[in-house]
Design an enzyme around this catalytic site. Sequence first.
Site, PDB file in Angstrom:
ATOM      1  N   ASP A   1      -3.119   3.460   7.595  1.00 47.63           N
ATOM      2  CA  ASP A   1      -2.601   3.253   6.277  1.00 47.63           C
ATOM      3  C   ASP A   1      -1.154   3.349   6.214  1.00 47.63           C
ATOM      4  O   ASP A   1      -0.493   4.131   6.743  1.00 47.63           O
ATOM      5  CB  ASP A   1      -3.075   4.121   5.360  1.00 47.63           C
ATOM      6  CG  ASP A   1      -2.949   4.169   3.887  1.00 47.63           C
ATOM      7  OD1 ASP A   1      -3.333   3.282   3.044  1.00 47.63           O
ATOM      8  OD2 ASP A   1      -2.213   5.186   3.296  1.00 47.63           O
TER       9      ASP A   1
ATOM     10  N   GLU B   1      -2.032  -1.248   8.732  1.00 49.82           N
ATOM     11  CA  GLU B   1      -1.580  -1.851   7.344  1.00 49.82           C
ATOM     12  C   GLU B   1       0.046  -2.093   7.213  1.00 49.82           C
ATOM     13  O   GLU B   1       0.682  -0.960   7.233  1.00 49.82           O
ATOM     14  CB  GLU B   1      -1.955  -0.962   6.102  1.00 49.82           C
ATOM     15  CG  GLU B   1      -1.715  -1.367   4.959  1.00 49.82           C
ATOM     16  CD  GLU B   1      -2.043  -0.585   3.669  1.00 49.82           C
ATOM     17  OE1 GLU B   1      -2.465  -1.069   2.659  1.00 49.82           O
ATOM     18  OE2 GLU B   1      -1.831   0.822   3.620  1.00 49.82           O
TER      19      GLU B   1
END
Length: 713
Positions: free
Chosen positions: A356, A393
């Site tokens: 993330d 990401e």
Amino acid sequence: MSEPPRQSETPPPLGVRLRPDHAGGGADVAVYAGRADAVELCLFDGSGPGAAERRVELTARAHGVHFGHVPDLTAGTAYGLRAHGPWDPARGLRYNADKLLLDPYVRGITGDVTWRPEVFGHVVGDDLAGDHEVRDAHDSAAFVPRGVVLSDGFDWGDDRPPAVPWSQTVLYEAHVRGLTRLQPGVPYHLRGTYAGLAHPATIEHLTRLGVTTVELLPVHAFTHEPALAQRHATNYWGYNTLGFFAPHAAYSSASDPAGVLAEFKGMVRLLHQAGLEVVLDVVYNHTCEQGRDGATLSLRGLDNSAYYRLDDNGRDVDVTGCGNSLDFRHQRVVQLTLDSLRYWVQECHVDGFRFDLATTLARGRDDGYDPDHPFLVAMRSDPVLSQVKLIAEPWDVGPHGWRTGQFPPPMAEWNDRYRDTVRSFWLADAARAGRGEAGHGVRELATRLSGSQDLFGVGDRGPLASVNYVAAHDGFTLADTTAYEHKHNQDNGEGNRDGHDDNRSWNHGVEGTTADADLLARRRRSVRNLLGTLLLSTGVPMLAAGDELGRTQRGNNNAYSRDDLVSWLNWDLADWQQDLLATTTHLLRLRREHPALRQRQFFGGRPRHEDGTLDLGWFAADGSVMDDSHWHDPRTRVLQAFLQGRATGDRSLLLVLNGAPADLEVTLPGEPWATSYDLLWDSTWERPGDPERGLSGVQQVGGLSTRLYAATP
């Protein structure tokens, strides 16, 4: 209390490690608190708030690590930490021995963070464990979870990682709770748990569908922000990490930390037996301690200035949008992350990670992104981590945070450019075309269909570095992109201010629910176009759980706090949903059967055979080779892609996309490309049908539709 055997001058591995091989048993304990004067291990005779506490100082110290051997420490013991040291917030020092702290390396956690109602209305978290500008002398032991000492034993049997090659990988992004909370085939007491995810009913759906790799939203132990607790909501997605080594206990049917860990490992083992990989969505960019006015639960109380990126005034530098950012310039942050990753691979057998806000993990000394950041180098060269799937990401919310295509191999990346381009073609531009307006043409669409070489064409990465997706947990569901043009997040409690506004969606003329049968049919076709494009593109496809069922969140594009029917998959399927499931299954079967759809290298656009045909050919609606007049015309709405299959012993394939509102005559490429074609799939079909064979020449192609043909030489 005694020094660690044979390691009196060198700290043992961080955390609490049982030593059954040592005379008297016990455990080695080591905690990094670089600027603390002293660290105490706090042992409790139970897990409840009233449990008696015994403190043991870790008297040995080296390199900022406080350590010692505790002879009477056993599995199941509840514990915490207290750090003594200076209180100087302007210098980033926030030591407060009245605060019970969670061990960053704890593998089992009992209890939850408890937010006292009286803190709402002023500095939230100040009474619990926050520090604000004045040291809070209140002992927070009753309000902070306890760590629990666990042993490593588990019967893995003959477990082996499925090791699915990237070229065969199909990711399925799922939430442990949401996937099975309403699954009727899973016993009620197992729904929403690790065991429920590994139940035969769930596994049967995943294997029948044809996905290979389950990408789980965060399962690291997390807690809920005080702002959510104030309005009686929770952090459903889990991007609010409390412990980087402990599975989230609320996702387990077990009631004790040892049982939680065993259930998680059992889930991995059963998924592996079914040939399914497990990838974890991991949040190392920030923690649940939030900003300076947030809670002191673990890292902040041990060494705030080392673990968090701070400015010259001791305030958090927030590039995550969550109040704090872990400081990957510091060796101990890199070590913590690498140790955590290796633990999940070696002890829990997971098959990879999705990082993330990965840009935060690679911000260097000058705060800028560095593809050669020590963390990325260490992870990519690690003999364990370099062998599993690594997915970035590739952005954060800090300056110059968007870095799609810039992460080094062997990392893959979520390709947001793919999402936006495909949505624009089939939705936003389709709506414009219906009004007689120009759109974006097909130039970028062709780039995305063929693997996004503009983004991943350097560093010998190839198209498999591109994780293609059209919907994910964040944003509209796939079905909602065809039913809503505006977010509808009013029930989130934030006045519809949360969630992004650039959705590239099209409601087909009516916002939200409707009884118009023709309009619903057009929406379903758009869903099939999006799915078909995704699953037939070069790259690695990712499905969001439930999109194969037409799942809706009723226009909510930021359901992070919705642990309810908005987020859970509804398994009570209407006929059209069964048809969509059959379509998705059919498309994934086609992807498995045809290597031409699973290219490992970029197309070169070079002749592959004496007949002059290319490895990838682009054709206009009239069957002519695409030229500049087609590529640069924003009104071009038809694209044919011929994928040569001879090199892999496969039949060549022809993908035809008609983005025009009306039915059109499309001329299929003739010789030397092919003599005839078999129609394998048409998005105008509500449910997959039998192939139509021996087609050639001019074909009537439905408006806003996709076709896949197999070519006959």
